[in-house]
Motif scaffolding. Sequence first.
Motif, short mmCIF file in Angstrom:
data_model
loop_
_atom_site.label_atom_id
_atom_site.label_comp_id
_atom_site.label_asym_id
_atom_site.label_seq_id
_atom_site.Cartn_x
_atom_site.Cartn_y
_atom_site.Cartn_z
N ASP A 41 0.82 -1.20 0.00
CA ASP A 41 0.00 0.00 0.00
C ASP A 41 0.86 1.26 0.00
O ASP A 41 1.90 1.31 0.66
CB ASP A 41 -0.91 0.02 1.23
N LEU A 42 0.41 2.26 -0.71
CA LEU A 42 1.07 3.56 -0.70
C LEU A 42 0.56 4.35 0.50
O LEU A 42 -0.61 4.29 0.85
CB LEU A 42 0.79 4.32 -2.00
N ASN A 43 1.47 5.12 1.11
CA ASN A 43 1.09 5.92 2.26
C ASN A 43 0.50 7.25 1.82
O ASN A 43 0.25 7.47 0.63
CB ASN A 43 2.28 6.09 3.21
N GLU A 44 0.31 8.16 2.78
CA GLU A 44 -0.32 9.45 2.49
C GLU A 44 0.51 10.32 1.54
O GLU A 44 -0.02 11.26 0.94
CB GLU A 44 -0.61 10.22 3.79
N THR A 45 1.80 10.00 1.37
CA THR A 45 2.64 10.74 0.42
C THR A 45 2.84 9.96 -0.88
O THR A 45 3.76 10.25 -1.64
CB THR A 45 4.01 11.07 1.06
N ASP A 46 2.00 8.95 -1.09
CA ASP A 46 2.04 8.12 -2.29
C ASP A 46 3.34 7.35 -2.46
O ASP A 46 3.83 7.15 -3.57
CB ASP A 46 1.73 8.96 -3.55
N MET A 47 3.90 6.92 -1.35
CA MET A 47 5.11 6.09 -1.34
C MET A 47 4.85 4.86 -0.47
O MET A 47 4.01 4.91 0.43
CB MET A 47 6.28 6.86 -0.71
N ILE A 48 5.60 3.79 -0.71
CA ILE A 48 5.52 2.69 0.25
C ILE A 48 6.32 3.04 1.49
O ILE A 48 5.96 2.70 2.60
CB ILE A 48 5.98 1.34 -0.35
N LEU A 49 7.44 3.75 1.28
CA LEU A 49 8.30 4.20 2.37
C LEU A 49 9.23 5.27 1.78
O LEU A 49 9.80 5.05 0.71
CB LEU A 49 9.14 3.03 2.93
N ASP A 50 9.35 6.37 2.44
CA ASP A 50 10.24 7.44 1.98
C ASP A 50 11.69 6.93 2.02
O ASP A 50 12.10 6.29 2.99
CB ASP A 50 10.08 8.66 2.89
N PHE A 51 12.48 7.21 0.98
CA PHE A 51 13.89 6.82 0.97
C PHE A 51 14.62 7.39 2.19
O PHE A 51 15.53 6.76 2.73
CB PHE A 51 14.59 7.30 -0.32
N LYS A 52 14.23 8.60 2.62
CA LYS A 52 14.85 9.20 3.80
C LYS A 52 14.58 8.37 5.05
O LYS A 52 15.45 8.23 5.91
CB LYS A 52 14.36 10.64 4.02
N THR A 53 13.39 7.82 5.13
CA THR A 53 13.04 6.97 6.27
C THR A 53 13.86 5.69 6.25
O THR A 53 14.39 5.25 7.28
CB THR A 53 11.53 6.65 6.27
N LEU A 54 13.98 5.08 5.07
CA LEU A 54 14.79 3.86 4.95
C LEU A 54 16.24 4.16 5.29
O LEU A 54 16.90 3.38 5.98
CB LEU A 54 14.65 3.25 3.56
N LYS A 55 16.75 5.29 4.83
CA LYS A 55 18.13 5.69 5.14
C LYS A 55 18.32 5.84 6.65
O LYS A 55 19.33 5.38 7.20
CB LYS A 55 18.47 6.99 4.42
N LYS A 56 17.36 6.44 7.32
CA LYS A 56 17.45 6.62 8.77
C LYS A 56 17.44 5.27 9.49
O LYS A 56 18.18 5.05 10.45
CB LYS A 56 16.30 7.50 9.26
#
Length: 139
Positions: A41-56
């Motif tokens: 599922d895509l989140n509220e920003t139309d992503m599965i997970l922000d690359f910045k979040t994965l990087k963190k």
Amino acid sequence: MISITKKIEFEAAHRLSSYDGPCREIHGHTYKLEVTVSGQDLNETDMILDFKTLKKIIKTAILDQFDHSLILKDNTENRLFLTNYPGKIFWMETEPTGERMILVMVQLIHSLLPQSIRLDQVVLYETSNSYLTWKNNKG
């Protein structure tokens, strides 16, 4: 299912205390790590997970632990040998082979992922032409 991959590099040293060969000595690598996750599922920003979040997540799980560290098996020999070592040591229950390291990394990354995100694959390069791959075989 959509997948995203984040790549990072870090420097670390290790020794294989039970190995009969040159890897018994402390030596270093420029490790490269590729982490692939997927989601339905895509989140509220139309992503599965922000690359910045994965990087963190990767920074917290991997870089904070392994980057510029000495990775060692927690045994009497290593403890005695490095009693007064002032640097950063990541102690493992097992020898820090690539196979054991990638399994620890998978656990650390998985523990920080949102429940809606699946860890699909982790690739760990020990050298530019030698790497290990962990794949999630659960559908």
